[in-house]
Write an enzyme that holds these catalytic residues in place. Sequence first.
Site, PDB file in Angstrom:
ATOM      1  N   ARG A 183      16.765  16.245  32.604  1.00  0.00           N
ATOM      2  CA  ARG A 183      16.199  14.619  32.740  1.00  0.00           C
ATOM      3  C   ARG A 183      16.118  13.846  31.684  1.00  0.00           C
ATOM      4  O   ARG A 183      16.047  12.691  31.760  1.00  0.00           O
ATOM      5  CB  ARG A 183      14.822  14.872  33.422  1.00  0.00           C
ATOM      6  CG  ARG A 183      14.703  15.761  34.708  1.00  0.00           C
ATOM      7  CD  ARG A 183      13.236  16.199  35.013  1.00  0.00           C
ATOM      8  NE  ARG A 183      12.882  17.038  33.963  1.00  0.00           N
ATOM      9  CZ  ARG A 183      11.484  17.338  33.909  1.00  0.00           C
ATOM     10  NH1 ARG A 183      10.617  16.862  35.040  1.00  0.00           N
ATOM     11  NH2 ARG A 183      11.144  18.267  32.871  1.00  0.00           N
ATOM     12  N   GLN A 200      -6.164   1.168  14.988  1.00  0.00           N
ATOM     13  CA  GLN A 200      -4.999  -0.079  15.645  1.00  0.00           C
ATOM     14  C   GLN A 200      -3.712   0.707  15.724  1.00  0.00           C
ATOM     15  O   GLN A 200      -3.319   1.534  14.920  1.00  0.00           O
ATOM     16  CB  GLN A 200      -5.253  -1.156  14.558  1.00  0.00           C
ATOM     17  CG  GLN A 200      -4.383  -2.197  15.114  1.00  0.00           C
ATOM     18  CD  GLN A 200      -4.922  -3.593  14.097  1.00  0.00           C
ATOM     19  OE1 GLN A 200      -6.042  -3.943  13.789  1.00  0.00           O
ATOM     20  NE2 GLN A 200      -3.812  -4.227  13.456  1.00  0.00           N
ATOM     21  N   ASN A 253       0.228  -0.723  16.110  1.00  0.00           N
ATOM     22  CA  ASN A 253       1.352  -1.636  16.280  1.00  0.00           C
ATOM     23  C   ASN A 253       2.466  -1.405  16.364  1.00  0.00           C
ATOM     24  O   ASN A 253       3.044  -0.221  16.245  1.00  0.00           O
ATOM     25  CB  ASN A 253       0.993  -2.460  14.769  1.00  0.00           C
ATOM     26  CG  ASN A 253      -0.255  -3.203  14.634  1.00  0.00           C
ATOM     27  OD1 ASN A 253      -0.995  -3.914  15.416  1.00  0.00           O
ATOM     28  ND2 ASN A 253      -0.999  -2.978  13.433  1.00  0.00           N
ATOM     29  N   ARG A 306      11.479  -4.806   5.517  1.00  0.00           N
ATOM     30  CA  ARG A 306       9.965  -5.400   5.576  1.00  0.00           C
ATOM     31  C   ARG A 306       9.242  -4.346   4.654  1.00  0.00           C
ATOM     32  O   ARG A 306       9.120  -3.221   4.581  1.00  0.00           O
ATOM     33  CB  ARG A 306       9.582  -4.872   7.188  1.00  0.00           C
ATOM     34  CG  ARG A 306      10.105  -5.671   8.277  1.00  0.00           C
ATOM     35  CD  ARG A 306       9.581  -5.394   9.490  1.00  0.00           C
ATOM     36  NE  ARG A 306      10.233  -6.019  10.575  1.00  0.00           N
ATOM     37  CZ  ARG A 306       9.470  -7.112  11.471  1.00  0.00           C
ATOM     38  NH1 ARG A 306       8.262  -7.415  10.920  1.00  0.00           N
ATOM     39  NH2 ARG A 306      10.250  -7.483  12.447  1.00  0.00           N
ATOM     40  N   HIS A 351       4.207  -3.255   1.633  1.00  0.00           N
ATOM     41  CA  HIS A 351       2.918  -3.828   2.191  1.00  0.00           C
ATOM     42  C   HIS A 351       1.711  -2.696   1.964  1.00  0.00           C
ATOM     43  O   HIS A 351       2.073  -1.623   2.140  1.00  0.00           O
ATOM     44  CB  HIS A 351       2.898  -4.111   3.785  1.00  0.00           C
ATOM     45  CG  HIS A 351       3.973  -5.158   3.953  1.00  0.00           C
ATOM     46  ND1 HIS A 351       4.490  -5.180   5.038  1.00  0.00           N
ATOM     47  CD2 HIS A 351       4.529  -6.353   3.443  1.00  0.00           C
ATOM     48  CE1 HIS A 351       5.297  -6.141   5.391  1.00  0.00           C
ATOM     49  NE2 HIS A 351       5.402  -6.805   4.267  1.00  0.00           N
ATOM     50  N   LYS A 373      -1.500   4.837   7.356  1.00  0.00           N
ATOM     51  CA  LYS A 373      -0.583   4.423   8.323  1.00  0.00           C
ATOM     52  C   LYS A 373       0.333   5.609   8.609  1.00  0.00           C
ATOM     53  O   LYS A 373       0.671   6.643   7.997  1.00  0.00           O
ATOM     54  CB  LYS A 373       0.492   3.651   7.933  1.00  0.00           C
ATOM     55  CG  LYS A 373       0.068   2.231   7.653  1.00  0.00           C
ATOM     56  CD  LYS A 373       1.276   1.441   7.161  1.00  0.00           C
ATOM     57  CE  LYS A 373       0.684  -0.108   6.518  1.00  0.00           C
ATOM     58  NZ  LYS A 373       1.575  -0.965   6.037  1.00  0.00           N
ATOM     59  N   HIS A 391       4.055   0.399   1.772  1.00  0.00           N
ATOM     60  CA  HIS A 391       5.059   0.935   2.535  1.00  0.00           C
ATOM     61  C   HIS A 391       5.777  -0.256   2.988  1.00  0.00           C
ATOM     62  O   HIS A 391       5.446  -1.395   3.147  1.00  0.00           O
ATOM     63  CB  HIS A 391       3.908   1.254   3.876  1.00  0.00           C
ATOM     64  CG  HIS A 391       5.165   1.483   5.113  1.00  0.00           C
ATOM     65  ND1 HIS A 391       5.286   0.479   6.386  1.00  0.00           N
ATOM     66  CD2 HIS A 391       5.869   2.673   5.362  1.00  0.00           C
ATOM     67  CE1 HIS A 391       6.051   1.150   7.247  1.00  0.00           C
ATOM     68  NE2 HIS A 391       6.591   2.239   6.582  1.00  0.00           N
ATOM     69  N   TYR A 449       3.187   2.123  14.572  1.00  0.00           N
ATOM     70  CA  TYR A 449       2.442   2.142  13.349  1.00  0.00           C
ATOM     71  C   TYR A 449       0.924   2.467  14.079  1.00  0.00           C
ATOM     72  O   TYR A 449       0.463   1.946  14.835  1.00  0.00           O
ATOM     73  CB  TYR A 449       2.286   0.797  12.711  1.00  0.00           C
ATOM     74  CG  TYR A 449       3.246   0.257  11.862  1.00  0.00           C
ATOM     75  CD1 TYR A 449       3.626   0.449  10.774  1.00  0.00           C
ATOM     76  CD2 TYR A 449       4.231  -0.667  12.768  1.00  0.00           C
ATOM     77  CE1 TYR A 449       4.978  -0.455  10.292  1.00  0.00           C
ATOM     78  CE2 TYR A 449       5.130  -1.153  12.449  1.00  0.00           C
ATOM     79  CZ  TYR A 449       5.705  -1.034  10.791  1.00  0.00           C
ATOM     80  OH  TYR A 449       6.595  -1.769  10.528  1.00  0.00           O
ATOM     81  N   ASP A 463       7.540 -11.515   2.216  1.00  0.00           N
ATOM     82  CA  ASP A 463       7.975 -10.405   1.243  1.00  0.00           C
ATOM     83  C   ASP A 463       8.474 -10.942   0.019  1.00  0.00           C
ATOM     84  O   ASP A 463       8.567 -10.196  -0.892  1.00  0.00           O
ATOM     85  CB  ASP A 463       8.708  -9.612   2.173  1.00  0.00           C
ATOM     86  CG  ASP A 463       7.977  -8.729   3.270  1.00  0.00           C
ATOM     87  OD1 ASP A 463       6.788  -8.842   3.125  1.00  0.00           O
ATOM     88  OD2 ASP A 463       8.684  -8.186   4.070  1.00  0.00           O
TER      89      ASP A 463
END
Length: 183
Positions: free
Chosen positions: A23, A46, A48, A59, A62, A72, A119, A132, A168
């Site tokens: 499946r 949280q 994200n 990206r 940060h 994270k 990160h 995240y 960035d």
Amino acid sequence: MNIEATPIAGVMVVTGQAFVDHRGAFQRLYCDRELADVLNGRQIAQINHSRTTQVGAVRGMHCQLPPHGEMKLVRCLRGRVWDVAVDLRAGSPTFLHWHAVELSAESGQMFVIPEGCAHGFQVLEPESELLYLHTAHYAPQAEGGVCHDDPALGIQWPLPVAVLSQRDRAHPLLTSEYSGIQL
């Protein structure tokens, strides 16, 4: 879940087991019991999701500055990315060292980036999506970051950098006076 340490304290790679049959597949993405030693009393505050369309896009790098630091847990849901953590913790034996891992939907791996580490990632396949899990709420006044191509870090991105956000591009270069994030 198999939890592997990396050369940077607190940065870990977690590999889950996929159950595959005719499946498709099933995989547990998060289990507080299995990740108890990783979370060490932290709670997920949280969740994200990001989607990045262009191969070569970066990206990052940060981080959230104290007192809003966050761990994270990052997982690739679609596509493939080269995910990087940089140790910015003052006094750490791996201060300004980086570690990278390739994440993909197929690998079933999750990258754990602790407080005090920046990160970022580079997209290796179009339409890559990341999930995240954060242990703190986003605090815009505590946004921090470092330049993805800072010579002091020497991150070796696998592809030429194709796209960067304005934010960035504006991250500062580290200097010899930089003493790390004070935890």
